[in-house]
Design a protein around this motif. Structure first.
Motif, PDB file in Angstrom:
ATOM      1  N   LEU A 216      38.710  38.815  33.853  1.00 50.56           N
ATOM      2  CA  LEU A 216      38.289  38.763  35.409  1.00 50.56           C
ATOM      3  C   LEU A 216      36.666  37.565  35.250  1.00 50.56           C
ATOM      4  O   LEU A 216      37.692  36.418  36.203  1.00 50.56           O
ATOM      5  CB  LEU A 216      37.791  39.453  36.021  1.00 50.56           C
ATOM      6  N   VAL A 308      34.806  48.613  41.114  1.00 49.33           N
ATOM      7  CA  VAL A 308      34.352  46.670  41.044  1.00 49.33           C
ATOM      8  C   VAL A 308      35.694  45.900  40.758  1.00 49.33           C
ATOM      9  O   VAL A 308      36.268  44.839  41.021  1.00 49.33           O
ATOM     10  CB  VAL A 308      33.056  46.656  41.390  1.00 49.33           C
ATOM     11  N   VAL A 309      35.176  46.122  39.509  1.00 46.86           N
ATOM     12  CA  VAL A 309      36.376  45.303  38.485  1.00 46.86           C
ATOM     13  C   VAL A 309      37.516  45.541  38.690  1.00 46.86           C
ATOM     14  O   VAL A 309      38.551  44.462  38.939  1.00 46.86           O
ATOM     15  CB  VAL A 309      35.591  45.505  37.331  1.00 46.86           C
ATOM     16  N   GLU A 311      38.991  45.862  41.459  1.00 50.91           N
ATOM     17  CA  GLU A 311      39.627  46.060  42.987  1.00 50.91           C
ATOM     18  C   GLU A 311      39.467  44.138  42.877  1.00 50.91           C
ATOM     19  O   GLU A 311      40.003  43.714  43.056  1.00 50.91           O
ATOM     20  CB  GLU A 311      38.102  46.155  44.451  1.00 50.91           C
ATOM     21  N   LEU A 312      38.846  43.521  42.016  1.00 52.17           N
ATOM     22  CA  LEU A 312      38.920  42.322  41.674  1.00 52.17           C
ATOM     23  C   LEU A 312      40.110  41.742  41.607  1.00 52.17           C
ATOM     24  O   LEU A 312      40.789  41.098  40.907  1.00 52.17           O
ATOM     25  CB  LEU A 312      36.835  41.973  40.969  1.00 52.17           C
ATOM     26  N   ALA A 315      42.705  41.967  43.072  1.00 46.46           N
ATOM     27  CA  ALA A 315      43.547  40.546  43.768  1.00 46.46           C
ATOM     28  C   ALA A 315      44.327  39.155  42.740  1.00 46.46           C
ATOM     29  O   ALA A 315      45.005  38.424  43.299  1.00 46.46           O
ATOM     30  CB  ALA A 315      42.187  40.149  44.230  1.00 46.46           C
ATOM     31  N   VAL A 316      43.552  39.658  41.930  1.00 42.79           N
ATOM     32  CA  VAL A 316      43.963  38.657  40.223  1.00 42.79           C
ATOM     33  C   VAL A 316      45.155  38.957  40.190  1.00 42.79           C
ATOM     34  O   VAL A 316      45.841  37.647  40.194  1.00 42.79           O
ATOM     35  CB  VAL A 316      43.178  38.466  39.386  1.00 42.79           C
TER      36      VAL A 316
ATOM     37  N   THR B 217      37.436  35.252  40.534  1.00 40.53           N
ATOM     38  CA  THR B 217      38.791  36.022  41.094  1.00 40.53           C
ATOM     39  C   THR B 217      40.278  34.816  40.990  1.00 40.53           C
ATOM     40  O   THR B 217      40.728  34.926  40.654  1.00 40.53           O
ATOM     41  CB  THR B 217      39.602  37.055  42.261  1.00 40.53           C
ATOM     42  N   VAL B 219      40.967  33.487  43.712  1.00 38.82           N
ATOM     43  CA  VAL B 219      42.057  34.690  44.745  1.00 38.82           C
ATOM     44  C   VAL B 219      41.160  33.417  46.142  1.00 38.82           C
ATOM     45  O   VAL B 219      40.197  33.614  46.261  1.00 38.82           O
ATOM     46  CB  VAL B 219      42.021  35.768  44.876  1.00 38.82           C
ATOM     47  N   SER B 227      45.530  40.107  49.204  1.00 32.83           N
ATOM     48  CA  SER B 227      45.504  40.766  48.380  1.00 32.83           C
ATOM     49  C   SER B 227      44.952  42.733  48.869  1.00 32.83           C
ATOM     50  O   SER B 227      44.841  43.280  48.008  1.00 32.83           O
ATOM     51  CB  SER B 227      45.324  41.061  46.850  1.00 32.83           C
TER      52      SER B 227
END
Lengths: 346, 346
Positions: A216, A308-309, A311-312, A315-316, B217, B219, B227
């Motif tokens: 991340l 949280v990690v 969800e982030l 997106a990546v 991210t 993003v 996303s």
């Protein structure tokens, strides 16, 4: 068996899979058909260059057969005794059960998953209820640098069986023993365990935490330490993994935390998911983090950091999949005021 | 005043600062000395190229003076009536109070901070208790592309005063009114507010959440929506900011959430911190996220999402600072087993 030799299909010729195929061929007891995509032409023409601390160096090495697809491999060389799967696990893009489907002979092919993460066996077992599933955690450090495969750390493989409802435990155990004997024949350190879940969850103490946060932030494990992230975030996240494992009846000792962070001592290590992100490749997010978190939710275990990690990183992953053409977005940005709904919900 | 004109020092010639200097010079009521670093030679030789929707286009525009350092500016053109600070706020690298220190004349220079985030005034007020501090939130969209400054959205500036203990409220208000009149003279939309904290906290609803998660991210905001990150993580994080503001007595309406996400409608917007990360520049992390979280901790407001985002971004910031030479790491990775302690603790 075809002749005296076990007839093996290898799907996934990265470092781990290729070193496995070298060992299996060198045992004299197996004949390997490798399915290659991007490497096909080069390997057909020039073979792999191999630098193996277990099996020696080769300027040009090939398995018995190479084919371009699972279907072609099956048509020309099947049926297979073993289907060895050593691909990255990317259920969003290429579910394992679909990938190997053309090569699975019911009641014959033993499917051996040498892959990361947890929860990888269920979808395969559900798709092939008449096949035995073995599951392996590889400790080898090996990489395929565009046809040159280098094994940096010895080939150690821990093998267990998946408890498929259609099979007796004795039969599963016997099958696992046979595969371990075959894999060990050329000298690899392959052992049988009846506690494979312990091994998988213990490995997650590293992979769900160090691997994910480095991916991340694109900050390697040494810099994670220096910046304070390791202490502030990674170690508490490791405790979340240990708690999830415990909710499944698997006790990972607290010492695993020290073992994992110290495993990167002396180097600035770039974990596999960070390598993927930096290369623009999709990550093994769902089996390394998504599945553990689904287990946590099922068992009511709080995971404030890892949720949280995750969800982030979703997106990546979305962005990596878009870059590789798996997702196509509209030309103009979303119009929330006009009631657009997120892509993933459609 | 020098002659009839206000004598102004501008520190920070990005888009916001440069457009401010154009407006101030065009009013005929101010003379601006700009401190330039990397742009100095080019601007000295060729001036700025300006494309401004408020002030028109110029092939070669210069403020009254340009100098290479705050000290030189002070030596040649001080003392200043106003010190306009439009730099990024990077307390880890260049605290504002140290940056402007050579140019601050006690009881004379009014310091005007046109910068992002919250908590930016205290360190400056503590360093210069005899100077009035004004504080501004700019709504302009303007960028400096290597000497070519383009103003995309109109120059709107909201100005308030910092409640320095050494000054009467009337004096602070009068000083703020004078600056607003000066800044408005060439046509900019500059207004006075006695609720600048509301404006700053409202802007954080975007900056602490969309800006930070996009930076982490890499993003953009449109892809954050597609996303699912916007819905799963960003909107709940906005509620954390609103709760922190509330704990300080500032009520941000829930409608701010919709306003902020819809502000990116129709485009794939790349927020400023993401631009910084992608360029390898340090981010305004502490004033955009660190200070709000310190307020949350002080007031006992839970921030489960933003605390994790902050720890992750601190690692990114560490790495950006290392890349820019502000941090020097040992050649070999850390040895935790030998008792190494994280860099940030040393």
């Amino acid at each position: 068996m075809s002749g005296d030799k076990a007839n093996i299909l290898l799907v996934g010729s990265g470092g781990v899979g290729t070193i496995a195929s070298v060992g299996l061929e060198m045992s004299g007891k197996a004949s390997v058909t490798s399915v290659l995509r991007s490497d096909y032409d080069r390997v057909k023409e020039r073979g792999f260059e191999i630098q193996s601390i277990d099996y020696g160096n080769f300027e040009s090495w090939r398995p018995t057969h190479v084919e371009k697809s699972v279907q072609e491999a099956m048509d020309k060389h099947g049926p297979f005794d073993y289907i060895l799967v050593a691909t990255k696990v990317l259920p969003e893009i290429q579910p394992t059960e679909k990938l190997i489907q053309p090569a699975v002979t019911p009641r014959k092919s033993v499917i051996v998953l040498i892959q990361n993460g947890i929860g990888i066996e269920e979808p395969v077992a559900n798709a092939f209820p008449e096949n035995i599933i073995l599951s392996g955690v590889s400790m080898v450090s090996a990489h395929n640098y565009g046809g040159k495969v280098v094994e940096h750390e010895p080939d150690e493989l821990i093998i267990g069986y998946f408890d498929s409802p259609g099979f007796e435990k004795d039969q599963l155990l016997q099958t696992a023993r046979e595969f371990v004997a075959l894999y060990s024949a050329a000298g690899a350190d392959c052992v049988l365990t009846e506690e494979l879940n312990f091994t998988r969850w213990r490995k997650l103490v590293y992979n769900s935490t160090i691997n994910t946060t480095c991916a991340l932030t694109r900050v390697d494990a040494g810099r994670s330490f220096h910046s304070g992230m390791e202490q502030q975030l990674v170690v508490p996240a490791m405790r979340e993994i240990i708690a999830i494992a415990k909710s499944e009846g698997i006790t990972i000792p607290e010492s695993a935390i020290t073992d994992m962070v110290e495993s990167d001592d002396g180097v600035y290590a770039t974990p596999s998911m960070q390598v993927d992100v930096e290369k623009g490749n999709p990550m093994e997010l769902e089996v390394i983090l998504g599945n553990p978190l689904r287990t946590a939710r099922k068992n009511g275990v709080p995971t404030p950091i890892l949720s949280v990690v995750y969800e982030l990183l979703k997106a990546v992953q979305f962005s990596l999949m878009e870059r590789r053409g798996h997702i196509k977005l509209p030309k103009n940005g979303p119009t929330r005021s006009a009631g657009d709904v997120p892509y993933y919900k459609q």
